[in-house]
Design an enzyme around this catalytic site. Structure first.
Site, PDB file in Angstrom:
ATOM      1  N   ARG A   1       0.817  -1.225   0.000  1.00 38.69           N
ATOM      2  CA  ARG A   1       0.000   0.000   0.000  1.00 38.69           C
ATOM      3  C   ARG A   1       0.850   1.275   0.000  1.00 38.69           C
ATOM      4  O   ARG A   1       0.328   2.363  -0.219  1.00 38.69           O
ATOM      5  CB  ARG A   1      -0.951   0.000   1.203  1.00 38.69           C
ATOM      6  CG  ARG A   1      -2.218  -0.799   0.948  1.00 38.69           C
ATOM      7  CD  ARG A   1      -3.119  -0.793   2.166  1.00 38.69           C
ATOM      8  NE  ARG A   1      -2.612  -1.669   3.220  1.00 38.69           N
ATOM      9  CZ  ARG A   1      -3.055  -1.666   4.474  1.00 38.69           C
ATOM     10  NH1 ARG A   1      -3.985  -0.799   4.846  1.00 38.69           N
ATOM     11  NH2 ARG A   1      -2.554  -2.499   5.360  1.00 38.69           N
TER      12      ARG A   1
ATOM     13  N   ASP B   1       7.395  -1.221  11.373  1.00 37.48           N
ATOM     14  CA  ASP B   1       6.684  -0.073  10.782  1.00 37.48           C
ATOM     15  C   ASP B   1       5.864   0.700  11.817  1.00 37.48           C
ATOM     16  O   ASP B   1       4.901   1.363  11.476  1.00 37.48           O
ATOM     17  CB  ASP B   1       5.787  -0.544   9.629  1.00 37.48           C
ATOM     18  CG  ASP B   1       4.796  -1.617  10.050  1.00 37.48           C
ATOM     19  OD1 ASP B   1       4.719  -1.936  11.250  1.00 37.48           O
ATOM     20  OD2 ASP B   1       4.089  -2.149   9.172  1.00 37.48           O
TER      21      ASP B   1
ATOM     22  N   GLY C   1      -6.874  -7.064  14.473  1.00 31.99           N
ATOM     23  CA  GLY C   1      -7.263  -8.230  15.248  1.00 31.99           C
ATOM     24  C   GLY C   1      -7.970  -7.767  16.515  1.00 31.99           C
ATOM     25  O   GLY C   1      -7.536  -6.805  17.150  1.00 31.99           O
TER      26      GLY C   1
ATOM     27  N   ASN D   1      -5.661  -5.660  18.940  1.00 34.80           N
ATOM     28  CA  ASN D   1      -4.286  -6.125  19.133  1.00 34.80           C
ATOM     29  C   ASN D   1      -3.361  -5.164  18.390  1.00 34.80           C
ATOM     30  O   ASN D   1      -3.472  -4.999  17.183  1.00 34.80           O
ATOM     31  CB  ASN D   1      -4.168  -7.540  18.558  1.00 34.80           C
ATOM     32  CG  ASN D   1      -2.719  -7.986  18.424  1.00 34.80           C
ATOM     33  OD1 ASN D   1      -1.864  -7.530  19.183  1.00 34.80           O
ATOM     34  ND2 ASN D   1      -2.472  -8.878  17.480  1.00 34.80           N
TER      35      ASN D   1
HETATM   36  C1  UD1 Z   1      -1.367  -7.999  12.588  1.00 35.84           C
HETATM   37  C2  UD1 Z   1      -2.074  -8.865  13.623  1.00 35.84           C
HETATM   38  C3  UD1 Z   1      -3.342  -8.140  14.066  1.00 35.84           C
HETATM   39  C4  UD1 Z   1      -3.015  -6.768  14.598  1.00 35.84           C
HETATM   40  C5  UD1 Z   1      -2.209  -5.975  13.577  1.00 35.84           C
HETATM   41  C6  UD1 Z   1      -1.725  -4.685  14.174  1.00 35.84           C
HETATM   42  C7  UD1 Z   1      -1.559 -11.166  13.073  1.00 35.84           C
HETATM   43  C8  UD1 Z   1      -2.058 -12.399  12.457  1.00 35.84           C
HETATM   44  N1  UD1 Z   1      -2.399 -10.138  13.046  1.00 35.84           N
HETATM   45  O1  UD1 Z   1      -2.226  -7.798  11.491  1.00 35.84           O
HETATM   46  O2  UD1 Z   1      -4.014  -8.897  15.072  1.00 35.84           O
HETATM   47  O3  UD1 Z   1      -4.203  -6.060  14.935  1.00 35.84           O
HETATM   48  O4  UD1 Z   1      -1.062  -6.727  13.172  1.00 35.84           O
HETATM   49  O5  UD1 Z   1      -1.120  -3.921  13.176  1.00 35.84           O
HETATM   50  O6  UD1 Z   1      -0.458 -11.128  13.582  1.00 35.84           O
HETATM   51  N2  UD1 Z   1       5.173  -9.403   8.861  1.00 35.84           N
HETATM   52  C9  UD1 Z   1       6.250 -10.222   8.623  1.00 35.84           C
HETATM   53  N3  UD1 Z   1       6.052 -11.397   7.958  1.00 35.84           N
HETATM   54  C10 UD1 Z   1       4.827 -11.764   7.522  1.00 35.84           C
HETATM   55  C11 UD1 Z   1       3.724 -10.914   7.765  1.00 35.84           C
HETATM   56  C12 UD1 Z   1       3.928  -9.751   8.443  1.00 35.84           C
HETATM   57  O7  UD1 Z   1       7.369  -9.915   9.004  1.00 35.84           O
HETATM   58  O8  UD1 Z   1       4.731 -12.826   6.911  1.00 35.84           O
HETATM   59  C13 UD1 Z   1       5.391  -8.134   9.555  1.00 35.84           C
HETATM   60  C14 UD1 Z   1       5.083  -6.950   8.692  1.00 35.84           C
HETATM   61  O9  UD1 Z   1       6.246  -6.503   8.035  1.00 35.84           O
HETATM   62  C15 UD1 Z   1       4.574  -5.935   9.682  1.00 35.84           C
HETATM   63  C16 UD1 Z   1       3.956  -6.785  10.779  1.00 35.84           C
HETATM   64  O10 UD1 Z   1       4.493  -8.060  10.631  1.00 35.84           O
HETATM   65  O11 UD1 Z   1       5.635  -5.188  10.260  1.00 35.84           O
HETATM   66  C17 UD1 Z   1       2.456  -6.811  10.712  1.00 35.84           C
HETATM   67  O12 UD1 Z   1       2.058  -7.259   9.458  1.00 35.84           O
HETATM   68  P1  UD1 Z   1       0.667  -6.788   8.852  1.00 35.84           P
HETATM   69  O13 UD1 Z   1       0.412  -7.584   7.635  1.00 35.84           O
HETATM   70  O14 UD1 Z   1       0.601  -5.338   8.774  1.00 35.84           O
HETATM   71  O15 UD1 Z   1      -0.313  -7.208  10.041  1.00 35.84           O
HETATM   72  P2  UD1 Z   1      -1.711  -7.877   9.950  1.00 35.84           P
HETATM   73  O16 UD1 Z   1      -1.549  -9.305   9.595  1.00 35.84           O
HETATM   74  O17 UD1 Z   1      -2.602  -7.020   9.170  1.00 35.84           O
HETATM   75 CA    CA Z   2      -0.203  -3.351   9.532  1.00 40.89          CA
END
Ligand code: UD1
Ligand code: CA
Length: 481
Positions: free
Chosen positions: A19, A110, A147, A177
């Site tokens: 995004r 981030d 979440g 969360n």
């Molecule tokens: C996640 C949480 C959600 C919470 C939200 C807060 C999970 C399943 N969900 O959502 O409950 O409300 O964060 O922002 O954890 N990342 C990795 N590897 C991956 C996926 C993500 O390193 O495979 C990192 C991303 O770079 C980022 C962070 O984890 O810094 C969160 O990833 P993002 O996809 O934004 O979070 P959500 O899954 O939407």
């Molecule tokens: Ca996020």
């Protein structure tokens, strides 16, 4: 009791960040003079963990390089092709010793406004509460996308359900969360081994650890953080600017509380790495970046951009752009000055209007007041460089250096063709093109000598009048009459 330290912090930064619509990795975008990942690593490091891991995948080289440049002790873990925050943490854990015990914090790359203090508070509460998991939560007016934190009738946290997997009823919950956690490391390892990918997104969710811990009868705490800015992540460039603005608001406020006068906080941009002394006045539209240090009682701005600049007490820097520059105490710069790297102005010296300097050491009390280019030059104490002087440092192939001794006077509109040494207490006549060195006590004159031709105007006008009589239309040729 001293604050307990975490055994490790794992910073997640493997996500794609689509995004942002950018060729640059999301976590390499900057606010307040630091990239998002640098903010995250600094906050994590501030808790003094035994180990600090950053998990990377998308644009891994760029991210890994920046992180290790900032903090060489960071361990870089590569996430494999299994997606999800749970898998990311698992990949991070693989970098840690198998027999590690104690608390592991998980944060995001981030979330730039998070402070070490908030993480330290989390570790403390987690330890005191003897919890297996502490989840940082926040109440949001619009919890869409996050979440949700589910609690039982007693208010104990039972699970976290992702927005996409939640029922309409669960989506009514406004406690979210934030994605920051403290875990007991043994529980985290064994619970992650149980987590599958059976959900709407087909990802291995870190959040599933909560329900697993509860199923084992372990204690899960919600750690509510009132300052929601600290838990907010950047997903697009609108949020980048919003969080950048808030970070700046906080930095400017801290500068004011430390004694600076900021006339217009809304147009003043300070990196968090900048220090400003008491009673220094910052006028509107001023940006101070990098490792800049401003003394006490200075006047900075308006319309001034300083990067990696050191300004001594009581100096004034007005409508100026400067990079890698030292300005001495009580010195004055501007308005409309452009100071490039290597400029050093001594105490009570002056660099005035429309002056450009580069690699110029201008000693105490020396003055370069008007319309000058001073590149590759050393100017001695109390010297005066006249208006319009050019230090011609470049011969088209190489740069050369010149010196001007103490208390020497360089007349206006001179060109000093480098390399040239002008000794102390010398004089350069105005309008000179100086190509040879000048000794102490000498006056150097290097220009055409003035010649006054008596009666020239009368003779010229008589000749013109004779011409006009010969050619009747010549009045139209615009000659002076
Ligand atoms: C996640 C949480 C959600 C919470 C939200 C807060 C999970 C399943 N969900 O959502 O409950 O409300 O964060 O922002 O954890 N990342 C990795 N590897 C991956 C996926 C993500 O390193 O495979 C990192 C991303 O770079 C980022 C962070 O984890 O810094 C969160 O990833 P993002 O996809 O934004 O979070 P959500 O899954 O939407
Ligand atoms: Ca996020």
């Amino acid at each position: 009791m001293s604050t307990p330290r975490p055994a490790a912090v794992i910073v997640l930064a493997a996500g794609e960040g689509t995004r942002m619509r950018s060729r640059l990795s999301k976590v390499l975008h900057t606010i307040g003079g630091r990239s998002l990942i640098e903010h995250a690593v600094a906050a994590a490091r501030g808790t003094h963990p035994d180990h600090l891991v950053v998990v990377v995948r998308h644009q891994r080289d760029g991210v890994a390089q920046q992180v290790t440049a900032l903090d060489p002790d960071v361990l870089v873990a590569d996430q494999d092709e299994v997606p999800g925050t749970g898998r990311a943490v698992e990949c991070g854990l693989q970098k840690l010793p198998d027999d590690l015990q104690g608390t592991v914090l998980v944060t995001y790359g981030d979330v730039p406004l998070l402070t070490s203090q908030t993480l330290a508070d989390l570790v403390e509460a987690h330890t005191v509460g003897a919890a297996a998991v502490s989840v940082v939560t926040a109440h949001l007016a619009d919890p869409t996308g996050y979440g949700r934190v589910l609690r039982d009738a007693d208010g104990a946290v039972t699970a976290i359900v992702e927005h996409k997997d939640a029922t309409d009823e669960q989506r009514q919950v406004d406690e979210v969360n934030s994605g920051l956690y403290a875990f007991d490391v043994a529980l985290l390892r064994s619970a992650l081994a149980e987590v599958g990918t059976d959900n709407v997104q087909g990802e291995k969710y870190l959040t599933d650890v909560v329900a697993i811990a509860r199923a084992r009868g372990l204690s899960v705490r919600a750690h509510l953080v009132a300052d929601v800015w600290q838990t907010e992540g950047v997903n697009d460039k609108v949020q980048l600017a919003r969080l950048g603005g808030e970070l700046n608001r906080r930095t400017v406020e801290a500068a004011m509380l430390a004694g600076a006068v900021v006339v217009d906080p809304a147009t003043t941009w300070l990196d968090s790495t900048v220090s400003i002394g008491e009673d220094t006045v910052i006028h509107p539209h001023t940006q101070i970046h990098g490792a800049s240090t401003i003394g006490t009682g200075c006047t900075i701005g308006p319309d001034t951009t300083l990067t990696d600049v050191e300004v001594g007490d009581g100096a004034s820097v007005v409508r100026t752009q400067a990079l890698l520059v030292v300005v001495g105490a009580g010195a004055s710069v501007g308005p409309f000055s452009y100071l490039r790297p290597g400029t050093e102005l001594g105490a009570h010296g002056k660099i005035g209007g429309f002056v450009e300097t580069k690699n110029a050491q201008i000693a105490a009390g020396a003055k370069v007041p008007h319309l000058t280019y001073a590149g590759d030059v050393t100017v001695g104490e109390g010297a005066n460089i006249g208006a319009g002087t050019i230090f011609a440092n470049y011969d088209g192939v190489d740069k050369h250096h010149s010196t001007v001794g103490a208390h020497t006077f360089v007349g206006s509109n001179s060109v000093i063709v480098a390399p040239v040494d002008i000794a102390e207490n010398a004089y350069i006549a105005a309008g000179s093109a100086i190509t040879e060195s000048v000794k102490t006590g000498e006056l150097a004159v290097a220009r055409g000598r003035q010649r006054n031709v008596e009666g020239w105007v009368t003779r010229r006008r008589a000749a013109d009048a004779a011409d006009a009589a010969d050619t009747p239309d010549s009045a139209d040729e615009g000659r002076p009459s």
